[in-house]
Design a protein around this motif. Structure first.
Motif, PDB file in Angstrom:
ATOM      1  N   ILE A 205       0.836  -1.207   0.000  1.00  0.00           N
ATOM      2  CA  ILE A 205       0.000   0.000   0.000  1.00  0.00           C
ATOM      3  C   ILE A 205       0.871   1.258   0.000  1.00  0.00           C
ATOM      4  CG2 ILE A 205      -1.762   1.282   1.261  1.00  0.00           C
ATOM      5  CD1 ILE A 205      -2.748  -1.252  -0.183  1.00  0.00           C
ATOM      6  N   ASN A 206       2.040   1.180   0.618  1.00  0.00           N
ATOM      7  CA  ASN A 206       2.937   2.338   0.548  1.00  0.00           C
ATOM      8  C   ASN A 206       3.382   2.596  -0.884  1.00  0.00           C
ATOM      9  OD1 ASN A 206       4.590   4.458   1.834  1.00  0.00           O
ATOM     10  ND2 ASN A 206       6.289   3.223   1.071  1.00  0.00           N
ATOM     11  N   LEU A 207       3.581   1.537  -1.661  1.00  0.00           N
ATOM     12  CA  LEU A 207       3.925   1.708  -3.075  1.00  0.00           C
ATOM     13  C   LEU A 207       2.796   2.422  -3.813  1.00  0.00           C
ATOM     14  CD1 LEU A 207       5.796   1.180  -5.493  1.00  0.00           C
ATOM     15  CD2 LEU A 207       4.714  -1.070  -5.727  1.00  0.00           C
ATOM     16  N   VAL A 208       1.561   2.027  -3.540  1.00  0.00           N
ATOM     17  CA  VAL A 208       0.396   2.698  -4.124  1.00  0.00           C
ATOM     18  C   VAL A 208       0.390   4.175  -3.727  1.00  0.00           C
ATOM     19  CG1 VAL A 208      -2.136   2.833  -4.078  1.00  0.00           C
ATOM     20  CG2 VAL A 208      -1.000   0.602  -4.197  1.00  0.00           C
ATOM     21  N   THR A 209       0.704   4.426  -2.470  1.00  0.00           N
ATOM     22  CA  THR A 209       0.677   5.797  -1.951  1.00  0.00           C
ATOM     23  C   THR A 209       1.770   6.648  -2.587  1.00  0.00           C
ATOM     24  OG1 THR A 209      -0.046   4.838   0.154  1.00  0.00           O
ATOM     25  CG2 THR A 209       0.521   7.167   0.156  1.00  0.00           C
ATOM     26  N   MET A 210       2.974   6.088  -2.718  1.00  0.00           N
ATOM     27  CA  MET A 210       4.073   6.834  -3.336  1.00  0.00           C
ATOM     28  C   MET A 210       3.786   7.108  -4.814  1.00  0.00           C
ATOM     29  SD  MET A 210       7.630   5.471  -1.622  1.00  0.00           S
ATOM     30  CE  MET A 210       7.494   3.837  -2.318  1.00  0.00           C
ATOM     31  N   GLU A 211       3.163   6.166  -5.486  1.00  0.00           N
ATOM     32  CA  GLU A 211       2.788   6.395  -6.886  1.00  0.00           C
ATOM     33  C   GLU A 211       1.753   7.514  -6.983  1.00  0.00           C
ATOM     34  OE1 GLU A 211       1.332   3.865 -10.837  1.00  0.00           O
ATOM     35  OE2 GLU A 211       1.155   2.967  -8.853  1.00  0.00           O
ATOM     36  N   LEU A 212       0.805   7.514  -6.036  1.00  0.00           N
ATOM     37  CA  LEU A 212      -0.209   8.569  -5.996  1.00  0.00           C
ATOM     38  C   LEU A 212       0.434   9.933  -5.747  1.00  0.00           C
ATOM     39  CD1 LEU A 212      -3.399   8.997  -5.869  1.00  0.00           C
ATOM     40  CD2 LEU A 212      -3.090   9.020  -3.391  1.00  0.00           C
ATOM     41  N   LEU A 213       1.380   9.981  -4.822  1.00  0.00           N
ATOM     42  CA  LEU A 213       2.058  11.237  -4.523  1.00  0.00           C
ATOM     43  C   LEU A 213       2.873  11.714  -5.714  1.00  0.00           C
ATOM     44  CD1 LEU A 213       2.868  13.505  -2.649  1.00  0.00           C
ATOM     45  CD2 LEU A 213       4.563  11.980  -1.600  1.00  0.00           C
ATOM     46  N   ASP A 214       3.532  10.780  -6.399  1.00  0.00           N
ATOM     47  CA  ASP A 214       4.278  11.137  -7.599  1.00  0.00           C
ATOM     48  C   ASP A 214       3.354  11.775  -8.634  1.00  0.00           C
ATOM     49  OD1 ASP A 214       6.839  10.696  -9.367  1.00  0.00           O
ATOM     50  OD2 ASP A 214       5.182   9.893 -10.552  1.00  0.00           O
ATOM     51  N   ALA A 215       2.171  11.185  -8.820  1.00  0.00           N
ATOM     52  CA  ALA A 215       1.197  11.744  -9.764  1.00  0.00           C
ATOM     53  C   ALA A 215       0.716  13.114  -9.298  1.00  0.00           C
ATOM     54  CB  ALA A 215       0.018  10.783  -9.913  1.00  0.00           C
ATOM     55  N   ALA A 216       0.557  13.290  -7.986  1.00  0.00           N
ATOM     56  CA  ALA A 216       0.116  14.580  -7.446  1.00  0.00           C
ATOM     57  C   ALA A 216       1.172  15.658  -7.689  1.00  0.00           C
ATOM     58  CB  ALA A 216      -0.172  14.444  -5.955  1.00  0.00           C
ATOM     59  N   ASN A 217       2.435  15.339  -7.386  1.00  0.00           N
ATOM     60  CA  ASN A 217       3.514  16.318  -7.553  1.00  0.00           C
ATOM     61  C   ASN A 217       3.727  16.691  -9.013  1.00  0.00           C
ATOM     62  OD1 ASN A 217       4.056  16.463  -4.801  1.00  0.00           O
ATOM     63  ND2 ASN A 217       5.673  14.924  -4.869  1.00  0.00           N
ATOM     64  N   THR A 218       3.823  15.685  -9.874  1.00  0.00           N
ATOM     65  CA  THR A 218       4.091  15.963 -11.290  1.00  0.00           C
ATOM     66  C   THR A 218       2.874  16.552 -11.972  1.00  0.00           C
ATOM     67  OG1 THR A 218       3.550  13.667 -11.888  1.00  0.00           O
ATOM     68  CG2 THR A 218       5.853  14.183 -11.459  1.00  0.00           C
ATOM     69  N   GLY A 219       1.671  16.162 -11.518  1.00  0.00           N
ATOM     70  CA  GLY A 219       0.462  16.740 -12.089  1.00  0.00           C
ATOM     71  C   GLY A 219       0.336  18.224 -11.789  1.00  0.00           C
ATOM     72  N   ALA A 220       0.778  18.609 -10.601  1.00  0.00           N
ATOM     73  CA  ALA A 220       0.681  20.018 -10.198  1.00  0.00           C
ATOM     74  C   ALA A 220       1.842  20.859 -10.698  1.00  0.00           C
ATOM     75  CB  ALA A 220       0.596  20.110  -8.676  1.00  0.00           C
ATOM     76  N   TYR A 221       3.038  20.277 -10.746  1.00  0.00           N
ATOM     77  CA  TYR A 221       4.236  21.084 -10.991  1.00  0.00           C
ATOM     78  C   TYR A 221       5.081  20.617 -12.174  1.00  0.00           C
ATOM     79  CZ  TYR A 221       2.748  22.558  -6.397  1.00  0.00           C
ATOM     80  OH  TYR A 221       1.982  23.016  -5.364  1.00  0.00           O
ATOM     81  N   GLY A 222       4.623  19.597 -12.900  1.00  0.00           N
ATOM     82  CA  GLY A 222       5.367  19.103 -14.056  1.00  0.00           C
ATOM     83  C   GLY A 222       6.411  18.079 -13.655  1.00  0.00           C
ATOM     84  N   ASN A 223       6.927  17.366 -14.628  1.00  0.00           N
ATOM     85  CA  ASN A 223       7.986  16.389 -14.359  1.00  0.00           C
ATOM     86  C   ASN A 223       9.300  17.111 -14.072  1.00  0.00           C
ATOM     87  OD1 ASN A 223       6.866  13.649 -14.718  1.00  0.00           O
ATOM     88  ND2 ASN A 223       6.357  14.399 -16.762  1.00  0.00           N
ATOM     89  N   PRO A 224      10.003  16.720 -12.999  1.00  0.00           N
ATOM     90  CA  PRO A 224      11.293  17.348 -12.703  1.00  0.00           C
ATOM     91  C   PRO A 224      12.248  17.258 -13.885  1.00  0.00           C
ATOM     92  CG  PRO A 224      10.595  16.000 -10.861  1.00  0.00           C
ATOM     93  CD  PRO A 224       9.648  15.709 -11.993  1.00  0.00           C
ATOM     94  N   GLU A 225      13.004  18.325 -14.077  1.00  0.00           N
ATOM     95  CA  GLU A 225      13.987  18.398 -15.163  1.00  0.00           C
ATOM     96  C   GLU A 225      15.377  18.567 -14.562  1.00  0.00           C
ATOM     97  OE1 GLU A 225      10.928  21.019 -18.006  1.00  0.00           O
ATOM     98  OE2 GLU A 225      12.599  21.966 -16.930  1.00  0.00           O
TER      99      GLU A 225
END
Length: 543
Positions: A205-225
């Motif tokens: 479930i932590n893997l699910v949560t980290m994937e969700l957070l990754d989608a939240a961060n990149t969805g709001a601020y773009g993919n890190p460059e």
């Protein structure tokens, strides 16, 4: 008090007089009360889910409450009293909804019926009955070990879920498990194998949560460059942002725009410079300082205001106590707390302080190598492995801390051969983040994947490499060298174990809450082992 949830716990056994983190006994007992109360809420919420009763407001509260008990988050007793009373109020409200829906909620004992005392002193006394030390005389030590491991893993999940929820991303299966897992710690019928299964499910479930957070961060601020970040300063007023919260940083950047203030990151906020929607602000300049345990010296020397957004706060020194502010779940007695996200007090303080009187050049570091950036050059990485230009990948990642032994990670990276690459995330990288290790085929040998919150990138990259070479992750020329300190690191470790990743080297010491029998199971099943010396470990890995 008794607390052994972090790596630096006293004598490697447990803090009993005052926390090494600075936690006072009253706060430790209040945290035990809060965790007990949340477990009661979890019992009711679990029954509610059986009859379709859910409340997103209460789900988010449960995550905030658990997050508040992480190491170095909240040290302010009145805040815990408020959370305890809120928790019981939410629990009783949920009970009524469950019963109205035809569900069962007729608990007669335990945390689902717990009534908090009226005063702080009485609440502290109640806490003496609820912590792990209270259970030691009556619970099998392996059972207790697994229940504590599960609880700490859930604390890590709660932290990541809270970050994602702030950016509008939630997933019911995360809350379902938080309630299931916390309720399971109260079930005396569960054996070692049952709890081991739940501990590994916690990793899933932590893997699910980290994937969700990754989608939240990149969805709001773009993919890190890939981005070069100055370690120096610009002449002018200064405001420092520490912790982990991207939304708070964005809010501060918006509110300081046009005010003649340069905004700097500290600690785990460093990777924020790689996000397109954050680095677009012209007054978002550079990074100051290193990891959390050095803040007393670093904050004392910073000539501006400081905002702590999540865990990592230490007892402020007198010289900067008036210059530091907390927000979100962070709290320290006597420090101004910004609850409404109007950062005017911190901005006004920054304008009143001297700032930097001249530009300073201290070099730079590179950030922004999240999974999107690394997989964008996957063909070069794969070619490098096939051509034997890249012999091995080391994931040297995790938490930093003040306890002796962490120089191991600096030496390990320095001694890693020139035909190896180092991937890193979290604040442990500050032991070596400014090392110039060169490049292989135009790709830097040292790749900063981001915060501890970005551990998903390491999983994503390893999985992609395994697919490319048509093998399992354990068959890759890849080794994980992990440093841990607090409960998010516990959750990440459980994710690695859930994924079946073996031969992890963990340090600088093994968790005090893991019993010898449970440790033996982890060694037998996953070949997890303590770090030794850089030379010995490199020789064992590379031959």
């Amino acid at each position: 008090m008794f607390c052994f949830q972090c790596e630096q716990t006293a004598k490697g056994e447990g803090c009993t007089k005052i926390g090494v983190c600075g936690k006072q006994p009253d706060v430790a007992e209040l945290q035990d009360v809060l965790i007990y109360a949340v477990k009661g809420l979890a019992q009711v919420a679990k029954e509610g889910r059986k009859v379709g009763v859910k409340d997103s407001r209460i789900d988010h509260f449960a995550c905030e409450a658990m997050f508040s008990t992480l190491t170095n988050v909240d040290f302010d007793p009145p805040r815990f009293v408020e959370l305890i009373n809120q928790c019981v109020s939410h629990r009783d409200e949920l009970k009524k909804k469950v019963q109205a829906a035809g569900g069962w909620a007729d608990f007669t004992s335990g945390p689902a019926t717990f009534t908090p005392a009226a005063t702080v002193e009485e609440l502290v006394a109640q806490g003496e009955d609820f912590g792990p030390e209270a259970e030691k005389p009556v619970v099998d030590q392996d059972i207790l070990s697994l229940k504590e491991t599960l609880t700490y893993g859930i604390k890590g999940i709660a932290a990541y879920a809270d970050h994602a929820a702030i950016l509008g991303k939630t997933d019911d299966q995360i809350f379902d498990f938080i309630y299931e897992g916390l309720a399971a710690t109260l079930d005396d019928n569960l054996g070692v194998n049952d709890l081991l299964g739940l501990v590994l499910k916690c990793g899933e479930i932590n893997l699910v949560t980290m994937e969700l957070l990754d989608a939240a961060n990149t969805g709001a601020y773009g993919n890190p460059e890939p981005t070069e970040v100055p370690l120096g300063a610009k002449k002018g007023k200064a405001l420092l942002v520490s912790g982990h919260d991207l939304k708070d940083l964005e809010t501060i950047l918006k509110q300081t725009e046009g005010k003649g203030i340069y905004v700097y990151t500290h600690g785990e906020m460093l990777p924020c410079h790689g996000y397109p929607e954050l680095k677009k602000y012209e007054h978002f300049y550079g990074h100051y300082g290193t990891a959390w345990q050095n803040q007393k010296k670093e904050f004392a020397e910073f000539p501006g205001a400081i905002v702590m957004t999540t865990n990592c706060i230490q007892k402020p020194q007198d010289v900067y106590q008036d210059n530091i502010f907390t927000t979100g779940l962070v709290g320290w007695p006597g420090v101004t707390h910004i609850a409404d996200k109007d950062f005017s007090p911190a901005i006004e303080k920054a304008l009143s302080l001297p700032g930097y009187d001249a530009d300073i050049d201290r070099g730079s570091v590179m950030v922004g190598f999240g999974h999107n950036a690394v997989l964008g050059v996957a063909d070069k990485v794969i070619e490098g492995v096939k051509n034997k230009d890249i012999r091995h990948f080391f994931v040297v990642a995790g938490c930093d801390g003040a306890k002796p032994g962490r120089n191991y990670y600096t030496e390990f990276v320095e001694k890693a051969p020139e035909d190896t690459m180092v991937l890193t995330f979290a604040c442990g990288k500050f032991r070596f983040f400014d090392k110039k290790l060169g490049a292989i085929g135009g790709i830097p040998r040292l790749l900063d994947l981001g915060q501890c919150n970005d551990a998903y990138s390491a999983v994503k990259i390893a999985s992609a490499l395994a697919d490319a070479f048509d093998c399992g992750v354990n068959d890759l020329p890849l080794s994980i060298i992990c440093s841990w300190y607090e409960q998010k690191a516990v959750a990440i470790l459980l994710t690695l174990l859930y994924l079946g990743i073996k031969d992890i080297r963990l340090g600088p010491s093994l968790p005090a809450f893991v019993s010898s029998n449970v440790l033996n199971v982890l060694v037998d099943k996953f070949d997890i082992k303590p770090i030794s010396t850089p030379d010995e470990d490199l020789k064992a890995i590379l031959g």
